[in-house]
Scaffold this active site. Structure first.
Site, short mmCIF file in Angstrom:
data_model
loop_
_atom_site.label_atom_id
_atom_site.label_comp_id
_atom_site.label_asym_id
_atom_site.label_seq_id
_atom_site.Cartn_x
_atom_site.Cartn_y
_atom_site.Cartn_z
N ALA A 77 2.52 6.81 -2.35
CA ALA A 77 1.70 8.01 -2.52
C ALA A 77 2.27 9.31 -1.98
CB ALA A 77 0.33 7.77 -1.89
N ALA A 78 3.18 9.25 -1.01
CA ALA A 78 3.67 10.49 -0.42
C ALA A 78 4.48 11.29 -1.44
CB ALA A 78 4.52 10.16 0.81
N PRO A 79 4.45 12.62 -1.32
CA PRO A 79 3.80 13.42 -0.27
C PRO A 79 2.29 13.60 -0.45
CG PRO A 79 4.97 14.84 -1.78
CD PRO A 79 5.32 13.45 -2.19
N GLY A 80 1.74 13.28 -1.64
CA GLY A 80 0.29 13.28 -1.72
C GLY A 80 -0.33 13.94 -2.94
N LYS A 82 -0.36 13.26 -6.22
CA LYS A 82 -1.09 12.39 -7.15
C LYS A 82 -2.32 11.78 -6.49
CE LYS A 82 2.86 11.20 -10.11
NZ LYS A 82 3.94 11.87 -9.38
N GLU A 100 1.99 4.52 1.75
CA GLU A 100 3.38 4.98 1.81
C GLU A 100 4.13 4.14 2.83
OE1 GLU A 100 6.90 6.42 1.45
OE2 GLU A 100 5.31 7.11 0.09
N ASP A 131 4.95 -1.70 3.00
CA ASP A 131 5.73 -1.90 1.78
C ASP A 131 4.84 -2.55 0.73
OD1 ASP A 131 7.53 -2.43 -0.20
OD2 ASP A 131 8.88 -3.65 1.01
N CYS A 202 10.38 9.74 -11.70
CA CYS A 202 10.97 11.03 -12.08
C CYS A 202 12.43 10.83 -12.47
CB CYS A 202 10.82 12.06 -10.97
SG CYS A 202 11.58 11.61 -9.39
#
Length: 283
Positions: A77-80, A82, A100, A131, A202
């Site tokens: 999830a980081a940095p946050g 989404k 994360e 993890d 990405c």
């Protein structure tokens, strides 16, 4: 696709590898990496801090169906950004597990959640540090909707950083794709029947995108009855007051969609694929 992985390294190897994949379009993609990404501002109200993110990320996170979801997971999830989109879109009775694995990045994630979301939404978000590839060893088929924005090669950042570009080799893709598979196969096991899984990266390498979905087919869907690919369509209905919306047209791939900066005002790159699990298949 030819095997271009032999004796490729550094900038020359990087360009040769991706030119083989994208042909004449590669020059346009390269140029687009230099363009400034037009980030959008997410802000719920003046009392909360704004958060800036690529609209391609908003688009992808808005494609995960949440209407009937009570338990939702954002596994990397980081940095946050989404997580903010999912949090605002989820129903009042839903809860979001935002995870994360990096302690430092988890701290950043926690800060974003606490500074950008109202308390009534924060109370329904569990931020964790572990993890996600190991979660399926402790629990299975427990989430209605899952977002897996997997760690990836991130070629745009590699291309713009001489340090990483000069040390690039195809082994980078091989290493990260192994990590992605561990996360994706875990996410699939964590998903309830009739649940939805949105896989995204990405990256622009097919090994990390469509070929990862192909691997999922071979492992879990040999008879084509365990899951299906769903047309990913964004639902912006709960986001209109919090950020400016754009009209993006994602390009279709074999299994999913992609947003590339050469065609989408500098947005992305971003690949995403939406999967609906049809029945329990625990392997």
């Amino acid at each position: 696709m030819k095997d271009t992985s032999k004796k490729l390294s550094g900038q020359e190897g990087f360009e040769s590898y991706y030119r083989e994949i994208y042909g004449n379009r590669w020059e346009d993609i390269k140029k687009s990496f230099y363009t400034e990404n037009q980030s959008v501002k997410f802000q719920i109200n003046d009392n909360l801090k704004p958060y800036f993110l690529d609209f391609a990320s908003v688009y992808a996170a808005a494609c995960l169906p949440l209407d009937n979801a009570e338990k939702i997971a954002d596994l990397c999830a980081a940095p946050g950004g989404k997580t903010l989109i999912l949090a605002l879109r989820m129903k009042e009775e839903a809860n979001l597990s935002s995870n994360e694995r990096s302690g430092e990045r988890k701290h950043r994630l926690q800060t974003v959640v606490s500074e950008c979301l109202p308390e009534e939404i924060q109370k329904r978000i569990l931020v964790s540090c572990s993890d996600a590839a190991t979660w399926c060893k402790r629990q299975t088929e427990c989430f209605d909707s899952i977002l897996l924005d997997a760690p990836c090669s991130s070629e745009r950042h590699v291309f713009l950083d001489p340090k990483y570009l000069n040390s690039w080799s195809p082994s980078r893709i091989k290493t990260v794709s192994m990590e992605q598979w561990a996360l994706l196969s875990s996410a699939y096991r964590l998903l309830k029947p009739e649940g939805y899984l949105l896989y995204s990266t990405c990256a622009i390498s097919p090994e990390e995108n469509d070929l990862m979905i192909e691997k999922l087919f071979k492992k879990f869907n040999k008879n084509n009855d365990a899951f299906e690919i769903i047309e990913a369509k964004p639902d912006f209905s709960s986001l209109e007051k919090c950020l400016p919306l754009k009209n993006l047209e994602a390009e279709n791939t074999k299994y999913g969609k992609e947003i590339f900066p050469d065609k989408m005002e500098g947005g992305g790159p971003l690949y995403f694929c939406l999967i609906k699990k049809k029945k329990s298949v625990l392997i």
